[in-house]
Scaffold this active site. Structure first.
Site, PDB file in Angstrom:
ATOM      1  N   TYR A   1       1.250  -1.137  -0.243  1.00 51.18           N
ATOM      2  CA  TYR A   1       1.680  -0.740   1.108  1.00 51.18           C
ATOM      3  C   TYR A   1       0.530  -0.117   1.883  1.00 51.18           C
ATOM      4  O   TYR A   1      -0.222   0.707   1.358  1.00 51.18           O
ATOM      5  CB  TYR A   1       2.850   0.240   1.006  1.00 51.18           C
ATOM      6  CG  TYR A   1       3.533   0.474   2.322  1.00 51.18           C
ATOM      7  CD1 TYR A   1       3.978  -0.593   3.099  1.00 51.18           C
ATOM      8  CD2 TYR A   1       3.738   1.764   2.795  1.00 51.18           C
ATOM      9  CE1 TYR A   1       4.603  -0.383   4.308  1.00 51.18           C
ATOM     10  CE2 TYR A   1       4.370   1.981   4.008  1.00 51.18           C
ATOM     11  CZ  TYR A   1       4.797   0.904   4.763  1.00 51.18           C
ATOM     12  OH  TYR A   1       5.420   1.120   5.957  1.00 51.18           O
TER      13      TYR A   1
ATOM     14  N   ASP B   1      10.722  -0.567   4.076  1.00 53.51           N
ATOM     15  CA  ASP B   1       9.580   0.209   3.602  1.00 53.51           C
ATOM     16  C   ASP B   1       9.979   1.655   3.310  1.00 53.51           C
ATOM     17  O   ASP B   1      10.943   2.175   3.872  1.00 53.51           O
ATOM     18  CB  ASP B   1       8.458   0.193   4.647  1.00 53.51           C
ATOM     19  CG  ASP B   1       7.864  -1.198   4.831  1.00 53.51           C
ATOM     20  OD1 ASP B   1       7.984  -2.013   3.902  1.00 53.51           O
ATOM     21  OD2 ASP B   1       7.293  -1.464   5.904  1.00 53.51           O
TER      22      ASP B   1
ATOM     23  N   HIS C   1       2.989   6.844  -2.004  1.00 55.58           N
ATOM     24  CA  HIS C   1       2.502   7.589  -3.146  1.00 55.58           C
ATOM     25  C   HIS C   1       1.325   6.914  -3.823  1.00 55.58           C
ATOM     26  O   HIS C   1       0.958   7.289  -4.922  1.00 55.58           O
ATOM     27  CB  HIS C   1       3.634   7.787  -4.153  1.00 55.58           C
ATOM     28  CG  HIS C   1       4.827   8.459  -3.550  1.00 55.58           C
ATOM     29  ND1 HIS C   1       4.789   9.755  -3.103  1.00 55.58           N
ATOM     30  CD2 HIS C   1       6.081   8.015  -3.299  1.00 55.58           C
ATOM     31  CE1 HIS C   1       5.971  10.087  -2.617  1.00 55.58           C
ATOM     32  NE2 HIS C   1       6.770   9.049  -2.722  1.00 55.58           N
TER      33      HIS C   1
ATOM     34  N   ARG D   1       0.472   1.683   4.809  1.00 56.49           N
ATOM     35  CA  ARG D   1       0.605   2.931   5.579  1.00 56.49           C
ATOM     36  C   ARG D   1       0.739   4.081   4.583  1.00 56.49           C
ATOM     37  O   ARG D   1       1.823   4.351   4.087  1.00 56.49           O
ATOM     38  CB  ARG D   1       1.804   2.873   6.524  1.00 56.49           C
ATOM     39  CG  ARG D   1       1.627   1.867   7.641  1.00 56.49           C
ATOM     40  CD  ARG D   1       2.709   1.977   8.710  1.00 56.49           C
ATOM     41  NE  ARG D   1       2.595   0.893   9.665  1.00 56.49           N
ATOM     42  CZ  ARG D   1       3.253  -0.245   9.584  1.00 56.49           C
ATOM     43  NH1 ARG D   1       4.094  -0.436   8.581  1.00 56.49           N
ATOM     44  NH2 ARG D   1       3.099  -1.197  10.491  1.00 56.49           N
TER      45      ARG D   1
ATOM     46  N   GLU E   1      12.778  -5.698   6.480  1.00 56.80           N
ATOM     47  CA  GLU E   1      12.537  -5.662   7.917  1.00 56.80           C
ATOM     48  C   GLU E   1      11.625  -6.774   8.432  1.00 56.80           C
ATOM     49  O   GLU E   1      11.420  -6.912   9.617  1.00 56.80           O
ATOM     50  CB  GLU E   1      11.961  -4.308   8.353  1.00 56.80           C
ATOM     51  CG  GLU E   1      10.563  -3.986   7.836  1.00 56.80           C
ATOM     52  CD  GLU E   1      10.603  -3.345   6.487  1.00 56.80           C
ATOM     53  OE1 GLU E   1      10.867  -4.065   5.507  1.00 56.80           O
ATOM     54  OE2 GLU E   1      10.356  -2.130   6.397  1.00 56.80           O
TER      55      GLU E   1
END
Length: 862
Positions: free
Chosen positions: A289, A83, A334, A291, A9
């Site tokens: 990541y 994502d 995670h 978020r 993205e």
């Protein structure tokens, strides 16, 4: 042999990933979402048919979609690598829908860090699109559209046009409004704090001073003074010494929320700034990541961080830890936010990226380090005779702290929102029964403090505590409520006020009294609700208690989690909420009066007319003098704007009456009256027929003649012609797009290489001539009624359709020339546009009520 196409993205992410894949893959970006709910006058949701969303491709994504379709058609296979959160899963599903891919069989890979091993592992174990996760995102999007659409339309009718409301943003505003009212209602009370300074010899035999405090607060000066009087001839000695070993444990590695909070405290970053910088670090492969609401670290990360700690600081500093996420609904990712390669302490990038990376690196390292070991000493000091009488605790307490082993503190100390936190020092050697010499004792007047206003970071913390929103929603929610066109919340620093406080001092058996001044109420970068924010919040809370209830908003988030787990049907969940909600909206439309925050303050002593404050139809807080029955026929009420810092809820009658002091006549200048007033665009000085805006922060009630004259002179100097061109004056100025010169009706930007203050007449004429020539040569052909033109550009001729830019097709000779473009008919040009953006003219021709064909929704879980 055709390559496989991998779609992500973000172009930065595509660039990084492409380095790690072989020649078998071509990596392209979708530039975020390629489809969204229809906007404009259409709800975008078919409420009569299972809340089916009507997705459309925005005009600015048509070219991206066309390019992806072309490449996908030539590729051996299409893979998706967006994502792993719900937004990323939804993007993958939309790509399947638009590109004609089967979401059940199309390969989809996920990873939490953009490193070569992570990407290669993901390629080896692809999965398919998780339709349950897509449904959870779709449920959020549809529910937020339904709530926002209906409540915003209601606010337009009942409060003011152009306002908006939302399921999460309105609750966030309510939190800020309630905190502001708590502060306004808070009654500060004075108390006296006793502090004594004693002198003893330290381990080296030198006199040193240490501090002890009374745990008792005295409510008035008389009680505090009586305590000091009873200590004039008293003796002081050590009653007890208690030494306690203590340990401090490191905080877990960052989640999205804790990163936003700590970046605000330590770096001064706004929430949106933190997320923007973190996004870049992730896409460049420097961090995992960003978020996430998980504090977990992978086993590989735990091992590599441990190795780095031992390498840099030694084995004693290492302590392996596995953190468990307290939030059972942690679904976004995670793993916590950490460096992808912990041995890297510097990153290539700007200063913001380096500072945020260092914060993430230190926090991750500290999480795997040993506890800090401290020794805490508490000393009770007896007073003989007891100044508060027999049987009452009159002891003083001294506290000290010694750091025995720094542990994780060698790398990192977590910040706090408490600006009153005190640090304790080291106490000299003290033993039970040791007599002490009093150097001095003070009783200082202090005041209780109201709750602190929210900062961006503390608001995120509160939203997380209440279970409102998820990691991906915190930053956009806060940005939304602070948008200027909504005007619900402002982030400001405001000066405090001065107040006196008393100090009673006992020294050399004499008590002296003094008065000092302190500044209180000063704020720095905190969130204030505006009058409009308070009115809208109260209106929604009155008629939509369920929507504005914190527990309900959190329960909706939990239902989204259940949808993602495949436990409930998303359209049923929407239906249970929407039907009663829609009835409440219809009822409110019929029954509710216009909300203006009106408050009657009293009566004007001169005219006997009612004075009130309210929100005007233009959205400005005003003071009104006179109501309908008090006015003569055709007479209108008098209005005045509130002064800066005044609010509808707190302004008094006396303060409101002072607002009618405008306009103020300051005097004369060059035979013309100088008058200061305020209008639709803010405060100004009127000089003849000129209106000169006051600089930001300048109070029209305080400005004097000297300052007003200086503003007029500055304006005259700015308006004085720089020169003339073709017998018309050339003037210069500064606007929203920078410095400019004006000639006739033509505005010409002054390039950065030129200094506006030293610009000469000849330079200005050259700029004007260049602009005239450019404008004359701009259009090759122009059809204004169609918003279509063929224009000359820096790289050759091109087509402009509204805001879209379309390249002209190549001819046998190469690039199409301007002469060739001049021969094209309107139909030829439309055909070129339609080839680039299929069906665009059909979409323009479609009426607002008739929507395009519905997009297929993801399969529902049975």
């Amino acid at each position: 042999m055709p390559k496989k196409l991998l779609i992500v993205e973000s172009p930065a992410k595509a660039k990084t990933i492409e380095k790690y894949l072989g020649e078998d893959f071509s990596v392209r970006s979708s530039y975020g979402h390629i489809r969204d709910l229809e906007k404009g006058n259409d709800l975008g949701v078919d409420v009569e048919n299972g809340y089916r969303p009507n997705y459309v491709i925005p005009p600015d994504k048509l070219r991206t979609v066309k390019e992806l379709k072309d490449i996908a058609g030539k590729s051996a296979e299409v893979w998706l690598a967006t994502d792993e959160d719900r937004e990323g899963e939804a993007i993958s599903w939309h790509l399947c829908e638009v590109l004609g891919l089967d979401p059940i069989s199309t390969k989809r890979i996920v990873f939490h860090e953009i490193t070569k091993p992570a990407i290669q592992r993901a390629i080896q174990s692809p999965r398919t699109v998780d339709l349950n996760t897509v449904n959870a995102q779709q449920a959020r999007r549809v529910l937020d559209r339904l709530v926002g659409w209906e409540l915003s339309g209601l606010l337009w009718k009942k409060v003011k046009g152009q306002l908006s409301a939302g399921r999460v943003q309105s609750v966030a505003v309510k939190l800020i409004v309630e905190r502001e009212r708590d502060i306004q209602a808070f009654k500060s009370s004075a108390y006296f704090k006793i502090v004594a300074l004693f002198q003893v010899k330290n381990a080296q035999g030198k006199l040193t001073t240490f501090k002890a405090e009374s745990p008792t607060r005295f409510e008035d000066a008389a009680g505090a003074e009586n305590f000091l009087k009873n200590c004039v001839n008293a003796g002081f000695s050590v009653a007890n010494v208690e030494v306690k070993p203590t340990r401090r444990k490191p905080a877990p590695p960052f989640t999205t929320s804790t990163l936003q909070q700590e970046a605000s405290r330590k770096l001064g970053f706004s929430v949106s700034r933190t997320m923007s910088v973190a996004q870049k670090l992730y896409e460049e492969g420097f961090i995992t990541y960003m978020r996430t609401d998980s504090t977990n670290l992978s086993e590989t990360a735990i091992q590599t961080i441990g190795d780095e700690i031992v390498k840099q600081y030694g084995q004693r500093y290492h302590h392996q830890r596995r953190f468990k996420t307290s939030n059972s609904a942690a679904q976004e990712a995670h793993e916590a936010i950490r460096p992808t390669y912990v041995e890297r302490q510097q990153v290539s990038g700007n200063r913001d990226e380096q500072r945020l990376y260092e914060l993430i690196w230190k926090r991750a390292m500290a999480s795997q380090m040993a506890d800090a070991e401290l020794e805490r000493t508490v000393v009770d000091i007896a007073i003989d005779p007891p100044p508060m009488g027999p049987g009452k605790d009159s002891t003083l307490v001294a506290e000290g702290e010694v750091l025995k082993f720094d542990g994780f503190l060698k790398v990192y100390l977590e910040g706090t929102d408490d600006d009153e936190e005190e640090t304790t020092g080291i106490l000299p050697p003290l033993s039970k029964g040791m007599p002490l010499t009093l150097e001095q004792m003070t009783a200082t007047e202090r005041y209780t403090r109201p709750p602190a206003r929210f900062t961006e970071a503390s608001l995120v913390k509160k939203l997380e505590e209440l279970g409102i929103g998820r990691p991906s929603t915190y930053a956009p929610t806060i940005s939304k409520i602070m948008e200027a066109n909504r005007g619900y919340v402002v982030k400001e620093s405001r000066p405090g006020e001065q107040r006196n406080f008393q100090i009673l001092t006992l020294k050399d058996k004499q008590i002296s009294k003094a008065t000092a001044k302190e500044n209180f109420g000063e704020t720095r970068n905190v969130l204030y609700p505006t009058d409009m924010g308070m009115i809208v919040s109260d209106f929604l809370d009155s008629y939509f208690k369920k929507v504005m209830d914190y527990n309900f908003t959190a329960s909706v988030e939990r239902q989204f989690d259940e949808i993602a787990e495949g436990r409930i049907n998303w359209s049923n969940m929407i239906d249970q909420f929407y039907k009663p909600f829609h009835q409440d909206v219809l009822k409110t439309q019929q029954e509710a009066d216009r909300a203006s925050g009106e408050r009657i303050l009293g009566v004007d002593p001169e005219t006997g007319r009612t004075v009130l404050v309210r929100m005007s139809s233009l959205g400005k807080p005003v003071v009104q003098m006179g109501t309908g029955e008090e006015l003569d026929k055709k007479e209108k009420p008098k209005y005045a704007n509130l002064r800066a810092g005044q609010t509808l809820e707190t302004v008094t009658l006396a303060e409101a009456l002072q607002c009618f002091a405008l306009p103020r006549t300051l005097g004369e200048y060059e035979g013309e009256a100088l008058e200061v007033n305020t209008g639709r665009y803010g405060p100004y000085v009127k000089f003849g027929s000129q209106f000169i805006s006051l600089p930001k922060g300048e109070d029209p009630f305080e400005i004097g003649l000297e300052k007003a004259v200086a503003l007029v002179q500055a304006k005259q100097e700015a308006d004085r012609p720089l020169g003339h061109y073709e017998n018309l004056p050339i003037t210069k100025g500064k606007g929203r797009f920078g410095p400019f010169v004006k000639w006739a009706d033509l505005y010409v930007n002054v390039p950065a290489r030129m200094n506006l203050d030293t610009l000469t007449e000849q330079q200005a004429i050259e700029l004007i001539q260049s602009k005239i020539e450019k404008e004359a040569n701009r259009y090759i052909q122009h059809w204004p009624e169609e918003s279509i033109s063929i224009e000359n550009g820096r790289w050759g001729a091109f087509i402009r359709y509204g805001k879209l830019v379309v390249n002209l097709p190549k001819t046998d000779e190469g690039k199409m020339t301007a002469d060739h473009a001049r021969t094209l008919s309107l139909e030829d040009v439309k055909a070129i546009i339609e080839k680039e953006y299929p069906d665009i003219f059909k979409k323009k021709a479609t009426t607002k009520t008739k929507a395009p064909a519905k997009a297929k929704a993801p399969a529902k879980k049975k």
